[in-house]
Write a protein that holds these residues in place. Structure first.
Motif, PDB file in Angstrom:
ATOM      1  N   SER A 167      27.489 -12.633  58.410  1.00  0.00           N
ATOM      2  CA  SER A 167      26.781 -13.868  58.044  1.00  0.00           C
ATOM      3  C   SER A 167      27.687 -15.088  58.202  1.00  0.00           C
ATOM      4  CB  SER A 167      26.289 -13.774  56.592  1.00  0.00           C
ATOM      5  OG  SER A 167      25.440 -12.669  56.401  1.00  0.00           O
ATOM      6  N   LEU A 168      28.953 -14.935  57.838  1.00  0.00           N
ATOM      7  CA  LEU A 168      29.931 -16.013  58.014  1.00  0.00           C
ATOM      8  C   LEU A 168      30.085 -16.359  59.489  1.00  0.00           C
ATOM      9  CD1 LEU A 168      32.365 -17.821  57.061  1.00  0.00           C
ATOM     10  CD2 LEU A 168      33.784 -15.768  57.335  1.00  0.00           C
ATOM     11  N   GLU A 169      30.258 -15.344  60.322  1.00  0.00           N
ATOM     12  CA  GLU A 169      30.478 -15.558  61.748  1.00  0.00           C
ATOM     13  C   GLU A 169      29.270 -16.206  62.436  1.00  0.00           C
ATOM     14  OE1 GLU A 169      33.236 -14.786  63.977  1.00  0.00           O
ATOM     15  OE2 GLU A 169      34.162 -15.067  62.002  1.00  0.00           O
ATOM     16  N   LEU A 170      28.095 -15.982  61.856  1.00  0.00           N
ATOM     17  CA  LEU A 170      26.879 -16.582  62.412  1.00  0.00           C
ATOM     18  C   LEU A 170      26.537 -17.921  61.752  1.00  0.00           C
ATOM     19  CD1 LEU A 170      24.651 -13.375  62.788  1.00  0.00           C
ATOM     20  CD2 LEU A 170      25.912 -14.592  64.575  1.00  0.00           C
ATOM     21  N   ASN A 171      27.521 -18.450  60.997  1.00  0.00           N
ATOM     22  CA  ASN A 171      27.386 -19.758  60.339  1.00  0.00           C
ATOM     23  C   ASN A 171      26.260 -19.804  59.317  1.00  0.00           C
ATOM     24  OD1 ASN A 171      29.514 -21.021  61.860  1.00  0.00           O
ATOM     25  ND2 ASN A 171      28.106 -21.118  63.596  1.00  0.00           N
ATOM     26  N   LEU A 172      25.980 -18.651  58.699  1.00  0.00           N
ATOM     27  CA  LEU A 172      24.995 -18.597  57.629  1.00  0.00           C
ATOM     28  C   LEU A 172      25.643 -18.705  56.255  1.00  0.00           C
ATOM     29  CD1 LEU A 172      22.802 -15.678  59.060  1.00  0.00           C
ATOM     30  CD2 LEU A 172      22.311 -18.142  59.147  1.00  0.00           C
ATOM     31  N   LEU A 173      26.918 -18.348  56.177  1.00  0.00           N
ATOM     32  CA  LEU A 173      27.715 -18.462  54.948  1.00  0.00           C
ATOM     33  C   LEU A 173      28.895 -19.381  55.191  1.00  0.00           C
ATOM     34  CD1 LEU A 173      28.294 -14.897  53.373  1.00  0.00           C
ATOM     35  CD2 LEU A 173      26.921 -16.754  52.416  1.00  0.00           C
ATOM     36  N   THR A 174      29.341 -20.069  54.148  1.00  0.00           N
ATOM     37  CA  THR A 174      30.583 -20.840  54.244  1.00  0.00           C
ATOM     38  C   THR A 174      31.774 -19.919  53.996  1.00  0.00           C
ATOM     39  OG1 THR A 174      30.679 -21.402  51.893  1.00  0.00           O
ATOM     40  CG2 THR A 174      29.380 -22.865  53.330  1.00  0.00           C
ATOM     41  N   PHE A 198      19.223  -6.364  60.969  1.00  0.00           N
ATOM     42  CA  PHE A 198      20.029  -6.696  59.799  1.00  0.00           C
ATOM     43  C   PHE A 198      19.315  -7.729  58.930  1.00  0.00           C
ATOM     44  CE2 PHE A 198      23.265  -4.847  62.423  1.00  0.00           C
ATOM     45  CZ  PHE A 198      24.274  -4.426  61.558  1.00  0.00           C
ATOM     46  N   ALA A 199      19.523  -7.618  57.614  1.00  0.00           N
ATOM     47  CA  ALA A 199      19.170  -8.696  56.687  1.00  0.00           C
ATOM     48  C   ALA A 199      20.489  -9.352  56.292  1.00  0.00           C
ATOM     49  CB  ALA A 199      18.461  -8.142  55.460  1.00  0.00           C
ATOM     50  N   LEU A 200      20.656 -10.622  56.622  1.00  0.00           N
ATOM     51  CA  LEU A 200      21.930 -11.313  56.414  1.00  0.00           C
ATOM     52  C   LEU A 200      21.769 -12.454  55.419  1.00  0.00           C
ATOM     53  CD1 LEU A 200      23.152 -11.489  60.125  1.00  0.00           C
ATOM     54  CD2 LEU A 200      23.810  -9.817  58.375  1.00  0.00           C
ATOM     55  N   LEU A 201      22.863 -12.778  54.743  1.00  0.00           N
ATOM     56  CA  LEU A 201      22.833 -13.862  53.769  1.00  0.00           C
ATOM     57  C   LEU A 201      22.745 -15.206  54.466  1.00  0.00           C
ATOM     58  CD1 LEU A 201      25.527 -12.743  51.159  1.00  0.00           C
ATOM     59  CD2 LEU A 201      23.041 -12.421  51.082  1.00  0.00           C
ATOM     60  N   ASN A 202      21.886 -16.070  53.949  1.00  0.00           N
ATOM     61  CA  ASN A 202      21.780 -17.447  54.426  1.00  0.00           C
ATOM     62  C   ASN A 202      22.197 -18.360  53.272  1.00  0.00           C
ATOM     63  OD1 ASN A 202      21.203 -19.607  56.061  1.00  0.00           O
ATOM     64  ND2 ASN A 202      19.004 -19.540  55.713  1.00  0.00           N
ATOM     65  N   GLY A 203      23.475 -18.236  52.887  1.00  0.00           N
ATOM     66  CA  GLY A 203      23.962 -18.830  51.644  1.00  0.00           C
ATOM     67  C   GLY A 203      23.727 -17.839  50.513  1.00  0.00           C
ATOM     68  N   GLY A 258      22.176 -16.334  47.469  1.00  0.00           N
ATOM     69  CA  GLY A 258      20.863 -16.490  46.853  1.00  0.00           C
ATOM     70  C   GLY A 258      19.734 -16.598  47.843  1.00  0.00           C
ATOM     71  N   ASN A 259      20.061 -16.546  49.147  1.00  0.00           N
ATOM     72  CA  ASN A 259      19.030 -16.620  50.187  1.00  0.00           C
ATOM     73  C   ASN A 259      19.317 -15.578  51.262  1.00  0.00           C
ATOM     74  OD1 ASN A 259      17.349 -19.123  49.471  1.00  0.00           O
ATOM     75  ND2 ASN A 259      19.440 -19.914  49.374  1.00  0.00           N
ATOM     76  N   ILE A 260      18.291 -15.240  52.029  1.00  0.00           N
ATOM     77  CA  ILE A 260      18.406 -14.158  53.001  1.00  0.00           C
ATOM     78  C   ILE A 260      17.687 -14.523  54.285  1.00  0.00           C
ATOM     79  CG2 ILE A 260      16.323 -12.877  52.421  1.00  0.00           C
ATOM     80  CD1 ILE A 260      19.774 -11.237  52.775  1.00  0.00           C
ATOM     81  N   LYS A 261      18.139 -13.958  55.382  1.00  0.00           N
ATOM     82  CA  LYS A 261      17.505 -14.127  56.685  1.00  0.00           C
ATOM     83  C   LYS A 261      17.302 -12.732  57.264  1.00  0.00           C
ATOM     84  CE  LYS A 261      17.786 -17.402  60.519  1.00  0.00           C
ATOM     85  NZ  LYS A 261      18.631 -18.425  61.175  1.00  0.00           N
ATOM     86  N   ILE A 262      16.051 -12.332  57.469  1.00  0.00           N
ATOM     87  CA  ILE A 262      15.749 -10.964  57.896  1.00  0.00           C
ATOM     88  C   ILE A 262      15.602 -10.873  59.418  1.00  0.00           C
ATOM     89  CG2 ILE A 262      14.673 -10.369  55.702  1.00  0.00           C
ATOM     90  CD1 ILE A 262      11.926 -10.709  57.071  1.00  0.00           C
ATOM     91  N   ASP A 263      15.531  -9.643  59.911  1.00  0.00           N
ATOM     92  CA  ASP A 263      15.273  -9.339  61.326  1.00  0.00           C
ATOM     93  C   ASP A 263      16.317  -9.965  62.251  1.00  0.00           C
ATOM     94  OD1 ASP A 263      12.991  -7.935  60.577  1.00  0.00           O
ATOM     95  OD2 ASP A 263      11.686  -9.677  60.794  1.00  0.00           O
ATOM     96  N   GLN A 264      17.581  -9.816  61.882  1.00  0.00           N
ATOM     97  CA  GLN A 264      18.672 -10.368  62.679  1.00  0.00           C
ATOM     98  C   GLN A 264      19.297  -9.292  63.567  1.00  0.00           C
ATOM     99  OE1 GLN A 264      19.444 -13.931  62.434  1.00  0.00           O
ATOM    100  NE2 GLN A 264      17.401 -13.512  61.609  1.00  0.00           N
ATOM    101  N   ILE A 265      19.422  -9.579  64.848  1.00  0.00           N
ATOM    102  CA  ILE A 265      20.071  -8.678  65.795  1.00  0.00           C
ATOM    103  C   ILE A 265      21.552  -9.066  65.874  1.00  0.00           C
ATOM    104  CG2 ILE A 265      20.060  -7.756  68.138  1.00  0.00           C
ATOM    105  CD1 ILE A 265      17.475  -7.248  66.566  1.00  0.00           C
ATOM    106  N   VAL A 266      22.436  -8.077  65.742  1.00  0.00           N
ATOM    107  CA  VAL A 266      23.879  -8.343  65.697  1.00  0.00           C
ATOM    108  C   VAL A 266      24.575  -7.547  66.793  1.00  0.00           C
ATOM    109  CG1 VAL A 266      25.980  -8.121  64.294  1.00  0.00           C
ATOM    110  CG2 VAL A 266      23.825  -8.798  63.217  1.00  0.00           C
ATOM    111  N   ASP A 267      25.400  -8.221  67.559  1.00  0.00           N
ATOM    112  CA  ASP A 267      26.150  -7.569  68.623  1.00  0.00           C
ATOM    113  C   ASP A 267      27.222  -6.654  68.037  1.00  0.00           C
ATOM    114  OD1 ASP A 267      26.631  -7.768  71.731  1.00  0.00           O
ATOM    115  OD2 ASP A 267      28.617  -7.775  70.797  1.00  0.00           O
ATOM    116  N   ASN A 268      27.470  -5.522  68.690  1.00  0.00           N
ATOM    117  CA  ASN A 268      28.464  -4.575  68.188  1.00  0.00           C
ATOM    118  C   ASN A 268      29.856  -5.187  68.063  1.00  0.00           C
ATOM    119  OD1 ASN A 268      26.571  -2.583  67.948  1.00  0.00           O
ATOM    120  ND2 ASN A 268      27.336  -1.302  69.619  1.00  0.00           N
ATOM    121  N   SER A 269      30.172  -6.117  68.941  1.00  0.00           N
ATOM    122  CA  SER A 269      31.503  -6.736  68.881  1.00  0.00           C
ATOM    123  C   SER A 269      31.721  -7.445  67.552  1.00  0.00           C
ATOM    124  CB  SER A 269      31.682  -7.729  70.041  1.00  0.00           C
ATOM    125  OG  SER A 269      30.735  -8.795  69.948  1.00  0.00           O
ATOM    126  N   LEU A 270      30.663  -7.999  66.999  1.00  0.00           N
ATOM    127  CA  LEU A 270      30.758  -8.680  65.707  1.00  0.00           C
ATOM    128  C   LEU A 270      30.922  -7.671  64.566  1.00  0.00           C
ATOM    129  CD1 LEU A 270      30.797 -11.446  64.484  1.00  0.00           C
ATOM    130  CD2 LEU A 270      28.301 -11.456  64.461  1.00  0.00           C
TER     131      LEU A 270
END
Length: 356
Positions: free
Chosen positions: A274-281, A326-331, A333-345
């Motif tokens: 989530s951090l690498e995708l700029n969803l978390l600080t 993936f379900a990833l954090l968007n900060g 207390g918040n979530i972003k669902i249906d996220q595709i993540v590359d294996n390198s990440l």
């Protein structure tokens, strides 16, 4: 403590739970009540449970071995055959007294026996109280792959009695905390903040935290029972966490992890993604990593482990059209669902975890 209303059942707490059970278990409702336990709950929980049941319904007890290793079709067959031997019929009810394995397995057996009989979950572990027993998911593993076979059907009731937690080892209590931390991270930052000073919490605090955690899960599930939308948020930490749990279960050279231990690692890894995708600080990620690693011991992974864990992701039951979801954090207390993540990440996330 007031009950929580789920879609089609109530979640009843502590002193009210036995009275509520007695209201359900009357001869005009049920011909027989079968209590499913494992060897641990048979010894530590069943005596007090039985002493508090007031019913004229005939009661039978079935004991199985403890542990994730029995959560399979072979055990189901044994249980179905035992139910037949005991004379169970369409008006029988199964009472699942135990942790997540008992509630998952017992619910699945009930849903499939004679095309479905009623069941009640009485969770005895923190993990099963705040997660496994709530929401109507019932299922078994296929080989070492988690929860591949199952059905969504809600119980007749869930009875939460925190007195059972006094029988739990500290390791099992920590395992349950993982799901509570997840509920805060995906839904309620204020709830998450309460775990920053976890050493100061007392028994009353724990009761309140358990109820708040159940409220969060029930709020999500009530909107999306069959997991087509918002319920996917509950999968945070579980995409990688389940793969880690399965890998450690099937590898004889590894010490089997408790569910919460694997999910704790999964939450750190998926927070990094989530951090690498700029969803978390960076500050949010550092906070998450610090709090989780302060509670859970670090797990060691070598490069071969990581490769095999990533290979297991393709079997995740949440996948759609061959893509890992993936379900990833968007900060916090918040979530972003249906996220595709590359294996390198994912590899980068493991490398960061190694530096814990």
């Amino acid at each position: 403590m007031n009950a929580i209303q789920a879609n089609n059942y109530q979640i009843v707490f502590n002193e009210n739970s036995f009275e509520y059970l007695s209201q359900i278990l009357i001869p005009t409702n049920y011909s027989k009540a079968i209590i499913l336990v494992d060897e641990h709950t048979n010894e530590y929980c069943l005596p007090s449970f039985i002493s508090n049941i007031a019913t004229k319904v005939e009661i039978e007890i079935i004991e199985i071995e403890a542990g994730e290793g029995v959560k399979n079709i072979a055990t189901c067959i044994e249980l179905w055959e035992t139910l037949i031997e005991l004379g169970a019929d369409r008006k029988s009810i199964i009472l699942n007294l135990g942790g997540g394995v008992i509630t998952d397995l017992g619910g699945f057996v009930a849903c499939t026996f004679k095309r479905g009989i009623d069941f009640i979950n009485i969770p005895t572990t923190l993990l099963s109280m705040v997660d496994a027993s709530i929401g109507g998911k019932n299922g078994i593993d296929l080989g070492k792959l988690k929860n591949q076979i199952g059905i969504i059907k809600e119980p007749k009731a869930v009875l939460i009695n925190s007195s059972f937690l006094s029988t739990l080892p500290a390791k099992e209590m920590r395992s349950g905390l993982a799901e509570m931390l997840k509920h805060g991270l995906i839904f309620d930052k204020t709830y998450w903040d309460k775990f920053k000073n976890i050493s100061n919490l007392n028994t009353d605090d724990l009761d309140d935290l358990i109820k708040q955690s159940i409220v969060i899960k029930n709020t999500i599930v009530s909107q999306d029972l069959t997991e087509n939308g918002i319920r996917k948020s509950l999968n945070f930490g579980h995409t990688l966490g389940h793969a880690i749990e399965s890998y450690f279960l099937e590898n004889e050279e590894k010490t089997t992890l408790l569910h919460g231990e694997a999910i704790a690692v999964g939450m750190i890894l998926e927070s990094y993604i989530s951090l690498e995708l700029n969803l978390l600080t960076k500050e949010e990620y550092a906070e998450i990593k610090y709090i989780i690693t302060d509670i859970f011991e670090k797990i060691d992974f070598n490069n071969s482990d990581i490769e095999k864990i990533i290979e297991l992701l393709i079997f995740d039951k949440k996948n759609e059209f061959g893509k890992v979801q993936f379900a990833l954090l968007n900060g916090i207390g918040n979530i972003k669902i249906d996220q595709i993540v590359d294996n390198s990440l994912i590899y980068k996330a493991f490398n960061d975890y190694k530096r814990v």
